[in-house]
Design an enzyme around this catalytic site. Structure first.
Site, PDB file in Angstrom:
ATOM      1  N   ASP A   9      42.610  35.520  36.265  1.00  0.00           N
ATOM      2  CA  ASP A   9      42.554  36.827  35.580  1.00  0.00           C
ATOM      3  C   ASP A   9      43.405  37.834  36.358  1.00  0.00           C
ATOM      4  O   ASP A   9      42.884  38.824  36.861  1.00  0.00           O
ATOM      5  CB  ASP A   9      41.098  37.316  35.469  1.00  0.00           C
ATOM      6  N   HIS A 253      40.702  36.634  48.332  1.00  0.00           N
ATOM      7  CA  HIS A 253      39.747  35.699  47.725  1.00  0.00           C
ATOM      8  C   HIS A 253      40.380  34.473  47.057  1.00  0.00           C
ATOM      9  O   HIS A 253      40.088  33.337  47.392  1.00  0.00           O
ATOM     10  CB  HIS A 253      38.954  36.408  46.620  1.00  0.00           C
TER      11      HIS A 253
END
Ligand code: BDR
Ligand code: CA
Length: 332
Positions: A9, A253
């Site tokens: 995303d 991340h």
């Protein structure tokens, strides 16, 4: 060679993960499959195309996926972390001259879930699925093809947290919070599914000085990561996980999930029957049964015990692999 589908995303740290996967000599990046999360799925798909163009990748497929979670009402996007455009307000970056082989031609007719199923059937046992956004597309693919856990080589997920405080609530990490029902459905099965959650990603912080090395030695790719990360590092340093550290740094991340594929020995994994709490005050919380006791209820019984989360990481090794891969092997 690892055949990879990256479900994403984008997202600033997603762009880091894409750069890392594209540049790594042992990874063949087949596709970006897109999902809502940091931004709408329209924007995340547009960003995926744009990132591939900037990074000089013209052969990677893009398949557009889910725009809303499986069950719950959609939450708001993470504009305060990634900017209104998802790329730290750097879209479009007019200083970048895109190549004639722009990736827009690679947008597939198939949905993300159909694309994942098609490739898993085509290359049984060979696909590493790395999911770094809400898990909606993967849950939809599993619904279409119940044998998906046997068809893919592994599922690596960035999301969740076990012991580390959450980043959207005290208990929840953003990707799991955005679609907890999707993750919980995945955890029924034996993939194996490896979760790279905040327990490790908050230990792999990239500093401004390392990002400057990327800017100076990483060509167009490194420069783009530097510029997009300005907004993100401001957030991390003022109100995110780096706020009390006294160092300008941010979590990378999603790139840590790619690192697990190529540097698995840098991580320690704890497995056990796992659940994600679907609603209520603890929505999005990952709960792994690490006790091995007899359970008083059925909630954890009958679940695969081979899935689990990474709890420790050799952060230096991950950062070194990320930086050297992009500096030495980037396409653009
Ligand atoms: C995750 O949430 C998103 O904001 C990031 O891209 C990452 O995938 C971190 O919690
Ligand atoms: Ca992401």
């Amino acid at each position: 060679m690892h055949k990879v589908i990256l479900d994403t995303d984008p997202g600033i740290d997603d762009a880091m993960a894409i750069a890392y996967a594209l540049a790594h000599p042992e990874i063949e990046l087949l596709a970006l499959t897109t999902v809502f999360g940091n931004v709408s799925v329209d924007k995340s798909t547009r960003n995926a195309q744009y990132i591939l163009d900037v990074f000089g990748a013209s052969t990677v497929d893009i398949a557009k996926g889910a725009g809303v979670p499986l069950v719950q009402t959609p939450l708001s996007y993470a504009e305060f972390v990634h900017g209104g455009d998802g790329l730290g307000d750097c879209y479009p970056d007019t200083s970048v001259v895109l190549s004639a082989t722009a990736s827009h031609a690679q947008l597939q007719d198939l949905s993300a879930a159909d694309y994942i199923v098609e490739k898993a059937r085509l290359y049984p046992g060979q696909i590493s699925l790395i999911a770094v956004g809400p898990l909606t597309n993967i849950a939809q693919a599993l619904e279409k093809e119940p044998d998906l856990p046997k068809l893919v080589k592994q599922l690596i997920v960035m999301g969740g947290t076990v012991d580390e405080p959450g980043n959207v609530t005290p208990l929840a990490e953003a990707n799991f919070f955005n679609d907890p029902h999707a993750v919980d459905r995945l955890l029924v099965h034996d993939w194996p599914m490896v979760i790279i959650g905040l327990d490790v990603t908050h230990k792999v912080m990239i500093t401004d000085s390392l990002l400057a090395k990327l800017r100076d030695g990483g060509g167009v790719t490194g420069d783009f990561l530097w510029r997009t990360s300005r907004f993100y590092i401001d957030f991390y340093s003022s109100s995110g996980a780096a706020k009390d550290t006294g160092v300008r740094q941010c979590a990378m991340h999603d790139a840590a999930a790619v690192a697990y594929l190529v540097e698995p020995d840098a991580f320690s994994l704890e497995t056990g029957a796992s659940r994600v709490i679907e609603s209520g005050i603890a929505a999005g919380q990952l709960a792994i049964d690490r006790r091995g006791y007899r359970n008083a209820t059925d909630h954890w019984n009958g679940r695969a015990t081979t899935n689990g989360a990474c709890m420790e990481v050799d952060a230096e090794r991950v950062l070194q692999s990320f930086l050297s891969t992009i500096i030495d092997h980037r396409l653009n």
